[in-house]
Design a protein around this motif. Structure first.
Motif, PDB file in Angstrom:
ATOM      1  N   SER A   1       1.782   8.518   6.775  1.00  0.00           N
ATOM      2  CA  SER A   1       0.322   8.686   6.781  1.00  0.00           C
ATOM      3  C   SER A   1      -0.090  10.019   6.171  1.00  0.00           C
ATOM      4  O   SER A   1      -1.150  10.134   5.568  1.00  0.00           O
ATOM      5  CB  SER A   1      -0.209   8.601   8.219  1.00  0.00           C
TER       6      SER A   1
ATOM      7  N   TYR B   1       0.839  -1.208   0.000  1.00  0.00           N
ATOM      8  CA  TYR B   1       0.000   0.000   0.000  1.00  0.00           C
ATOM      9  C   TYR B   1       0.871   1.255   0.000  1.00  0.00           C
ATOM     10  O   TYR B   1       0.635   2.203  -0.763  1.00  0.00           O
ATOM     11  CB  TYR B   1      -0.927   0.016   1.219  1.00  0.00           C
TER      12      TYR B   1
ATOM     13  N   SER C   1       1.879   2.990  11.829  1.00  0.00           N
ATOM     14  CA  SER C   1       1.140   3.307  10.601  1.00  0.00           C
ATOM     15  C   SER C   1       2.052   3.218   9.376  1.00  0.00           C
ATOM     16  O   SER C   1       1.799   3.849   8.357  1.00  0.00           O
ATOM     17  CB  SER C   1       0.513   4.706  10.696  1.00  0.00           C
TER      18      SER C   1
ATOM     19  N   GLY D   1      -6.160   6.821   0.465  1.00  0.00           N
ATOM     20  CA  GLY D   1      -6.540   5.569   1.116  1.00  0.00           C
ATOM     21  C   GLY D   1      -6.473   5.597   2.630  1.00  0.00           C
ATOM     22  O   GLY D   1      -6.921   4.668   3.295  1.00  0.00           O
ATOM     23  N   THR D   2      -5.895   6.682   3.202  1.00  0.00           N
ATOM     24  CA  THR D   2      -5.806   6.813   4.662  1.00  0.00           C
ATOM     25  C   THR D   2      -6.884   7.776   5.166  1.00  0.00           C
ATOM     26  O   THR D   2      -7.050   8.860   4.615  1.00  0.00           O
ATOM     27  CB  THR D   2      -4.413   7.320   5.085  1.00  0.00           C
ATOM     28  N   GLU D   3      -7.597   7.363   6.216  1.00  0.00           N
ATOM     29  CA  GLU D   3      -8.627   8.202   6.828  1.00  0.00           C
ATOM     30  C   GLU D   3      -8.085   8.818   8.114  1.00  0.00           C
ATOM     31  O   GLU D   3      -7.257   8.220   8.801  1.00  0.00           O
ATOM     32  CB  GLU D   3      -9.858   7.371   7.191  1.00  0.00           C
TER      33      GLU D   3
ATOM     34  N   ARG E   1      -7.017   5.521  10.207  1.00  0.00           N
ATOM     35  CA  ARG E   1      -7.505   4.218   9.760  1.00  0.00           C
ATOM     36  C   ARG E   1      -7.123   4.040   8.288  1.00  0.00           C
ATOM     37  O   ARG E   1      -7.191   4.991   7.511  1.00  0.00           O
ATOM     38  CB  ARG E   1      -9.020   4.117   9.925  1.00  0.00           C
ATOM     39  N   GLY E   2      -6.704   2.839   7.927  1.00  0.00           N
ATOM     40  CA  GLY E   2      -6.342   2.600   6.535  1.00  0.00           C
ATOM     41  C   GLY E   2      -5.415   1.420   6.384  1.00  0.00           C
ATOM     42  O   GLY E   2      -5.045   0.761   7.362  1.00  0.00           O
TER      43      GLY E   2
END
Length: 629
Positions: free
Chosen positions: A409, A226, A405, A428-430, A442-443
């Protein structure tokens, strides 16, 4: 954006798979550069190159060699070495064997090294040299799972009395063994890579905690796949870039850069010797590099100290140019935010042109003359230092992430970067800000959890995937994040006022060109104090010009003139602070803080509890006789 989403959602399960794709796509393109010191020990290094195809030959040999040693999928192979090209080749070899890398800082002592090897259940240790081998040998009785130690420096791979047969071998011998194994099983590496699943463990990174034992952060293959795709999707790095990589690869920040490079396919020059950075930059001439704030602070302090040493007139020109630089950066960034163009008024532009000829151009040349962007992470960069470099044409894009993470991030978006923020989340990362100001993430970059510590995992990782970072921050309306402090580091004075020490410390670093480290203290006290260590090179340069040439660092620090010098900067700092934030008293430390004494993490972050415990007598002295509210 839809193309970016597709790119990320359709990612392969592992970076090992991405590496095979990269080698197939550009086998003859340059992948890595690395220094070879002269045999005589004197003179400049000779820089060699590896193409992607040449790197693959070594990576597959290492992978096959590990398989021949009996290493199975997800079994741990520890890697204790400084940043060098062999670290990257070994890490890729481990991943291509379907195994998982346990990263160990070469500065880790024998006791903690043994704890990490035992806790991770590492089957093989790839050690840099005799010193790293000695740590494992000293604690071998505590390491029943450790079947082999592979030594990178061939001359240091010497078995000793008491070693089990075949326990020690060199990296060259491992590669030779792997090459022979591949002759018999030519598809074995591709089969291992093909069998990797996204959730399979790829990396165990042990966080350097300030108290207690370090925790092993479990990062599966999907995290790195990712990250590779998300970094490429930002557009910040191109295939034509030359990256200078010196960061510790045992740290998540260094490690994530290797994933992004494989996806993008640019050149990376690898050399972890921090004392060689200034020498290497004009040779490597990077267009892109990442660093921690301490490096930019040292460059800034060095430039300021050199200007001061050149006499009053030269220092005055530097101070003027620094002011122009900051104003230029602030105005151009503000205009870009509102109009989409980084324009400045004519008069400011004219001053900037003059300052560029006098100061900035030389600064850019010191970085190699080709630096398009620098990424800063791991800790907060003082905004005034960021604005100084931005106005000088060295664009520092601050980013944010944690080991938990997978490092990256947030990052500032290229031309639209905003100094003082860590930018926007990677695709793609919240992100959300909790009621108490804590940043939640989150992600696909979030860890699986802490190795063997389900209770600790549950403390930070919610069942719905939200991760508690422990950092306090603010989101702008258009999605830029500003970190204000660590949740646990916020100071509450006895008067009930909250203070973010990192903010005050950052401002002091921008004001004082001689500071190396500063710790602001004031929890449950009625005023703030500070422990300050000074940059030895800058300080001794000043001392030589002030009648103290030849004196030791400790002697110069103890001098009343040095106390007076720093007191002037503390007063300057206080002028810009709220009353309850001001530093009422300070003490200069007899030596700089360092990793060896456990006061800094390997990524040069301050370990507050360690420093406060070690210098408790100085803190107590500053509050002695003071009326505590």
């Amino acid at each position: 954006m839809s193309d970016t989403k597709t790119l990320i959602e359709n990612r392969p399960p592992s970076v090992a798979g991405l590496f095979i794709e990269r080698v197939a796509a550009t086998p003859d393109a340059e992948a890595y550069r690395y220094p070879v010191p002269p045999a005589s020990g004197e003179g400049p290094d000779d820089w060699k190159s590896l193409s992607w195809g040449q790197a693959a030959v070594r990576v597959y040999a290492i992978a096959a060699g590990l398989i021949a040693l009996g290493v199975r999928a997800e079994e741990r192979v520890a890697l204790a070495a400084a940043t060098r090209v062999e670290w990257i080749l070994a890490d890729l070899g481990v991943m291509c064997a379907g195994a998982a890398t346990t990263t160990v800082y070469p500065s880790t002592n024998a006791e903690e090294c043994a704890y990490i090897l035992a806790d991770s259940g590492s089957r093989v240790l790839i050690a840099e040299d005799a010193a790293q081998l000695a740590k494992a040998r000293e604690r071998r009785a505590e390491l029943p799972d450790l079947a082999h130690v592979v030594v990178i420096e061939t001359a240091d791979a010497k078995p000793a009395d008491g070693d089990p047969d075949g326990w020690v071998l060199s990296l060259a011998e491992l590669e030779e063994r792997g090459t022979k194994y591949l002759e018999q099983h030519p598809e074995v590496v591709k089969e291992r890579v093909g069998a990797i699943t996204a959730e399979q463990l790829a990396t165990l990174i042990y966080t350097s905690g300030t108290t207690g034992r370090p925790k092993g952060v479990r990062l599966p293959h999907d995290n790195w796949s990712y990250m590779a795709k998300a970094i490429a999707a930002t557009g910040l790095v191109t295939k034509d870039d030359v990256q200078y990589l010196w960061l510790p690869l045992a740290h998540v920040f260094g490690k994530v850069l290797t994933s992004g490079q494989i996806e993008v396919g640019h050149v990376t020059a690898v050399d972890g010797r921090v004392d060689k950075i200034i020498e290497n930059l004009p040779v490597v001439r990077p267009s892109y590099m990442a660093a921690v704030p301490r490096i930019f602070e040292k460059v800034y302090n060095g430039v300021a100290a050199k200007a001061r040493a050149g006499g009053a007139a030269k220092y005055k020109i530097f101070q003027w140019a620094a002011g122009v630089s900051r104003e230029y950066a602030k105005v151009s960034q503000d205009n870009f935010r509102h109009t989409g163009t980084a324009s400045v008024p004519f008069a400011l532009g004219a001053k900037h042109t003059v300052a560029d000829k006098l100061v900035y151009a030389k600064l850019r040349q010191a970085f190699g003359g080709q630096l398009r962007a620098a990424i800063s992470g791991s800790a907060a960069l003082a905004p005034d230092i960021g604005f100084f470099f931005a106005g000088a044409g060295i664009h520092i894009l601050e980013g944010y992430g944690l080991t938990e993470s997978s490092a990256a991030s947030f990052v500032n978006p290229g031309e639209a970067y905003r100094t003082g923020t860590v930018g926007k989340p990677l695709p793609g990362t919240e992100v959300r800000i909790a009621d108490d100001g804590e940043i939640m993430l989150r992600g696909p970059g979030i860890m699986d959890g802490y190795h063997g510590l389900p209770e600790k995992t549950a403390e930070v990782l919610e069942s719905d995937g939200w991760f508690h970072t422990g950092d306090i921050g603010e989101l702008s309306v258009d999605g830029y994040l500003r970190i204000t402090d660590r949740k646990k580091d916020l100071i509450k004075t006895s008067g009930g006022k909250y203070i973010a020490p990192a903010e005050v410390e950052g401002q002091f670093k921008a004001v004082c060109p001689y500071v190396s480290n500063i710790l602001v203290h004031g929890a449950d006290r009625n005023f703030c104090t500070a422990l300050i260590s000074l940059d030895e090179a800058a300080l001794l340069g000043w001392a030589a010009d002030n009648g103290m040439e030849g004196k030791s660092y400790a002697d110069v620090v103890a001098s009343p003139r040095t106390q007076e010098l720093v007191d002037g900067y503390v007063k300057q700092l206080n002028e810009g602070l709220q009353r309850w934030q001001t530093i009422r008293k300070f003490r200069l430390l007899p030596r700089d803080l360092d990793i060896e004494h456990g006061e800094l993490t390997p990524s040069l972050k301050l370990k507050r509890p360690v420093v406060e415990r070690e210098y408790k007598h100085l803190l107590d002295e500053m509050y002695a006789g003071a009326r505590e509210a």
